[in-house]
Write a protein that holds these residues in place. Structure first.
Motif, PDB file in Angstrom:
ATOM      1  N   ASN A 187     -25.366 -24.424 -29.591  1.00 12.18           N
ATOM      2  CA  ASN A 187     -26.368 -23.387 -29.812  1.00 12.18           C
ATOM      3  C   ASN A 187     -26.790 -22.712 -28.509  1.00 12.18           C
ATOM      4  N   ASP A 188     -25.844 -22.517 -27.587  1.00 13.90           N
ATOM      5  CA  ASP A 188     -26.126 -21.899 -26.287  1.00 13.90           C
ATOM      6  C   ASP A 188     -26.271 -20.385 -26.459  1.00 13.90           C
ATOM      7  N   ARG A 189     -27.490 -19.894 -26.354  1.00 20.44           N
ATOM      8  CA  ARG A 189     -27.783 -18.478 -26.595  1.00 20.44           C
ATOM      9  C   ARG A 189     -27.162 -17.561 -25.544  1.00 20.44           C
ATOM     10  N   ARG A 190     -26.890 -18.064 -24.361  1.00 20.90           N
ATOM     11  CA  ARG A 190     -26.390 -17.218 -23.279  1.00 20.90           C
ATOM     12  C   ARG A 190     -24.913 -16.877 -23.416  1.00 20.90           C
ATOM     13  N   LEU A 191     -24.160 -17.706 -24.128  1.00 17.13           N
ATOM     14  CA  LEU A 191     -22.713 -17.538 -24.158  1.00 17.13           C
ATOM     15  C   LEU A 191     -22.277 -16.219 -24.780  1.00 17.13           C
ATOM     16  N   VAL A 192     -22.896 -15.820 -25.872  1.00 21.17           N
ATOM     17  CA  VAL A 192     -22.495 -14.596 -26.563  1.00 21.17           C
ATOM     18  C   VAL A 192     -22.690 -13.377 -25.659  1.00 21.17           C
ATOM     19  N   GLY A 193     -23.846 -13.276 -25.019  1.00 24.51           N
ATOM     20  CA  GLY A 193     -24.124 -12.151 -24.128  1.00 24.51           C
ATOM     21  C   GLY A 193     -23.180 -12.105 -22.939  1.00 24.51           C
ATOM     22  N   GLN A 209     -24.992  -4.160 -23.147  1.00 23.48           N
ATOM     23  CA  GLN A 209     -26.182  -4.758 -22.555  1.00 23.48           C
ATOM     24  C   GLN A 209     -27.234  -5.045 -23.622  1.00 23.48           C
ATOM     25  N   SER A 210     -27.380  -4.110 -24.572  1.00 24.19           N
ATOM     26  CA  SER A 210     -28.345  -4.334 -25.653  1.00 24.19           C
ATOM     27  C   SER A 210     -27.890  -5.471 -26.566  1.00 24.19           C
ATOM     28  N   TYR A 211     -26.586  -5.563 -26.815  1.00 27.69           N
ATOM     29  CA  TYR A 211     -26.065  -6.678 -27.599  1.00 27.69           C
ATOM     30  C   TYR A 211     -26.359  -8.000 -26.889  1.00 27.69           C
ATOM     31  N   ALA A 212     -26.124  -8.032 -25.575  1.00 32.01           N
ATOM     32  CA  ALA A 212     -26.359  -9.256 -24.807  1.00 32.01           C
ATOM     33  C   ALA A 212     -27.834  -9.643 -24.840  1.00 32.01           C
ATOM     34  N   THR A 213     -28.702  -8.652 -24.734  1.00 32.56           N
ATOM     35  CA  THR A 213     -30.141  -8.918 -24.764  1.00 32.56           C
ATOM     36  C   THR A 213     -30.569  -9.516 -26.095  1.00 32.56           C
ATOM     37  N   LEU A 214     -30.124  -8.914 -27.192  1.00 35.74           N
ATOM     38  CA  LEU A 214     -30.549  -9.387 -28.511  1.00 35.74           C
ATOM     39  C   LEU A 214     -29.858 -10.678 -28.922  1.00 35.74           C
ATOM     40  N   SER A 215     -28.679 -10.948 -28.383  1.00 29.72           N
ATOM     41  CA  SER A 215     -27.992 -12.189 -28.739  1.00 29.72           C
ATOM     42  C   SER A 215     -28.771 -13.403 -28.243  1.00 29.72           C
ATOM     43  N   ASN A 216     -29.625 -13.200 -27.234  1.00 25.10           N
ATOM     44  CA  ASN A 216     -30.481 -14.289 -26.750  1.00 25.10           C
ATOM     45  C   ASN A 216     -31.717 -14.469 -27.627  1.00 25.10           C
ATOM     46  N   GLU A 217     -32.006 -13.462 -28.457  1.00 27.13           N
ATOM     47  CA  GLU A 217     -33.207 -13.487 -29.284  1.00 27.13           C
ATOM     48  C   GLU A 217     -32.914 -13.872 -30.725  1.00 27.13           C
ATOM     49  N   VAL A 218     -31.793 -13.420 -31.249  1.00 31.29           N
ATOM     50  CA  VAL A 218     -31.457 -13.640 -32.657  1.00 31.29           C
ATOM     51  C   VAL A 218     -30.103 -14.332 -32.749  1.00 31.29           C
ATOM     52  N   GLN A 219     -30.096 -15.595 -33.128  1.00 29.04           N
ATOM     53  CA  GLN A 219     -28.861 -16.358 -33.282  1.00 29.04           C
ATOM     54  C   GLN A 219     -28.461 -16.333 -34.747  1.00 29.04           C
ATOM     55  N   SER A 220     -27.762 -15.283 -35.151  1.00 28.27           N
ATOM     56  CA  SER A 220     -27.384 -15.142 -36.546  1.00 28.27           C
ATOM     57  C   SER A 220     -26.058 -14.431 -36.666  1.00 28.27           C
ATOM     58  N   ALA A 221     -25.231 -14.853 -37.627  1.00 26.26           N
ATOM     59  CA  ALA A 221     -24.011 -14.113 -37.920  1.00 26.26           C
ATOM     60  C   ALA A 221     -24.400 -12.753 -38.470  1.00 26.26           C
ATOM     61  N   GLY A 222     -23.531 -11.759 -38.319  1.00 26.39           N
ATOM     62  CA  GLY A 222     -23.835 -10.464 -38.905  1.00 26.39           C
ATOM     63  C   GLY A 222     -23.957  -9.352 -37.901  1.00 26.39           C
ATOM     64  N   SER A 223     -23.790  -9.653 -36.595  1.00 25.92           N
ATOM     65  CA  SER A 223     -23.783  -8.606 -35.585  1.00 25.92           C
ATOM     66  C   SER A 223     -25.065  -7.804 -35.601  1.00 25.92           C
TER      67      SER A 223
END
Length: 444
Positions: free
Chosen positions: A228-234, A65-79
């Motif tokens: 660049n869809d921020r929602r997909l990763v989460g 859940q925290s990964y999903a939340t931050l994936s919408n905020e920071v679009q960067s490689a590096g986990s």
């Protein structure tokens, strides 16, 4: 508003959709993962294997859940490296990357070793070192042509693994109906008064976490998502975790009920001994082929992709030597990072070829400690600094997540904690050195 990737650095190609991300995450985790560590978790939990996997899934939910939340905020490689760097600052970000690197460098080595166990059952006397070198060469060759090729191979692997797992469950249920093991589905793999020990359960849970690691690797592909869809990763992260948690708990519940009456001689080969005794030798042979060839090869593919993306991101930010940030002109892959990280994983596999259980515990230290920094990133960036009123996602999830991760860490093998702590100290010293040289400043 989310944070973009550095404009001045090398950029990865955007080619991936939700299906690709889910296939990548599932291949990284591997639907058959519980089979490879079945004996270790069974011994550590005192037979409460399904409970250990259930607790592992709950632990990982908060992290996902925290990964999903931050994936919408920071679009960067590096986990988690990219998340912590933009949320907590320079040195904490580097330490997060340093810790997750431990996880990403060691997991491929562990997979190579698990594969070698299966191959040696199939071909007694086979040289383990030669097997490892061949596997590494093939997986590196596939990854060389880019993540789009890797995800296609991963998709085929995932479908085949699900087919095998459903077939195994059907055979196991049939064996139970024939009176094998417990003779029926009981609650014993979840709870048994005579076997319950809190310390043992959490030690087993720390091993189970290894089977779930992979949903987090989806975040390393944030710069390669279409449009660049921020929602997909989460969405992909949470979907992969839900599918795998359901499969793992059900599988260990059914197989756990087949264990009564079976004496396991080698924990690393427990699933082969169990299926040979309770279902049939041909099933053990089939599993050995599938795990050794298909799972071993295709599971290593996304793992190599993940570590190369973390090295790429840290190098682009001048945290590591700049050669790791070089991209292949034709395929757009961080080929230098890919080759060097793969060779390092191979070296680790060769050194630890007789200590698979220790390596498994060591892997989890890097991931779990990095997860603490992940939760802190959500809490600090969005909860405290952002004064968020989203109490569940920005306050409750990271706080509970930290508590759960620390509890699991407390039950970890002492040798893994010692070696992991040494790795952490080295990272802190190196991070402070980078800061003194002015090589930790953000360029966004």
């Amino acid at each position: 508003m989310g944070v973009a990737v550095p404009h001045g650095g090398a950029q990865l190609k955007r080619t991936l959709g939700l299906k690709d991300l889910v296939a990548y995450g599932m291949a990284y985790i591997a639907p058959m993962a519980p089979l490879t560590t079945f004996g270790f978790v069974w011994d550590a939990s005192g037979g409460l294997i399904a409970l250990a996997y259930l607790l592992g899934a709950i632990c990982m939910y908060f992290t996902a859940q925290s990964y999903a939340t931050l994936s919408n905020e920071v679009q960067s490689a590096g986990s988690v490296y990219g998340f912590a760097r933009h949320s907590l600052g320079e040195v904490p970000g580097f330490v997060a990357g340093w810790l997750i690197l431990l996880d990403y460098l060691l997991i491929p080595a562990l997979v190579f070793l698990i594969m070698s166990v299966g191959l040696q059952i199939l071909v007694p006397g086979l040289d383990r070192a030669l097997c490892l070198v061949l596997l590494v060469a093939v997986s590196l060759g596939i990854n060389w042509f880019g993540v789009a090729v890797t995800t296609r191979v991963s998709m085929v692997s995932v479908v085949l693994q699900f087919t095998v797992m459903f077939g195994l469950l059907a055979l196991a249920l049939f064996a139970l109906a024939q009176g094998k093991g417990a003779g029926t589905l009981t609650a014993a793999p979840f709870f048994d008064n005579s076997a319950f020990d809190v310390g043992k359960v959490f030690t087993a849970t720390s091993i189970c976490v290894l089977s779930f690691l992979g949903f987090d690797a989806i975040s390393t592909l944030a710069e390669e998502v279409k449009d660049n869809d921020r929602r997909l990763v989460g969405r992909a992260i949470l979907l992969v975790l839900f599918i795998c948690a359901t499969l793992f708990v059900v599988t260990t519940w059914v197989l756990g009920n087949l264990m009564p009456g079976v004496a396991i001689k080698d924990a690393s080969a427990a699933i082969y001994e169990l299926t040979a005794a309770q279902i049939g030798p041909w099933v053990a042979l089939l599993l050995a082929w599938v795990i050794a060839v298909m799972v071993g090869l295709t599971n290593a593919l996304p793992m190599q992709v993940g570590v190369s993306r973390v090295l790429f991101a840290m190098s682009r930010d001048r945290q590591l030597p700049t050669l790791f940030a070089r991209l292949h002109r034709r395929h757009g892959t961080p080929h230098v990072a890919l080759v060097l990280s793969t060779l390092l994983s191979l070296g680790i596999a060769l050194v630890m070829r007789e200590r698979i259980d220790t390596l498994a515990s060591f892997v989890n230290f890097g991931a779990l400690t990095a997860f603490v920094l992940l939760h802190l990133s959500v809490l600090v960036k969005l909860g405290i600094k952002g004064r968020s009123r989203r109490w569940f996602a920005h306050w409750l999830v990271p706080i509970v997540g930290i508590a759960v991760v620390l509890t699991v860490l407390d039950g970890m093998d002492i040798h893994a904690l010692t070696m992991g702590s040494a790795w952490l100290v080295i990272g802190l010293i190196y991070g402070l050195y980078l800061r003194s040289k002015g090589r930790v400043g953000l360029s966004v």
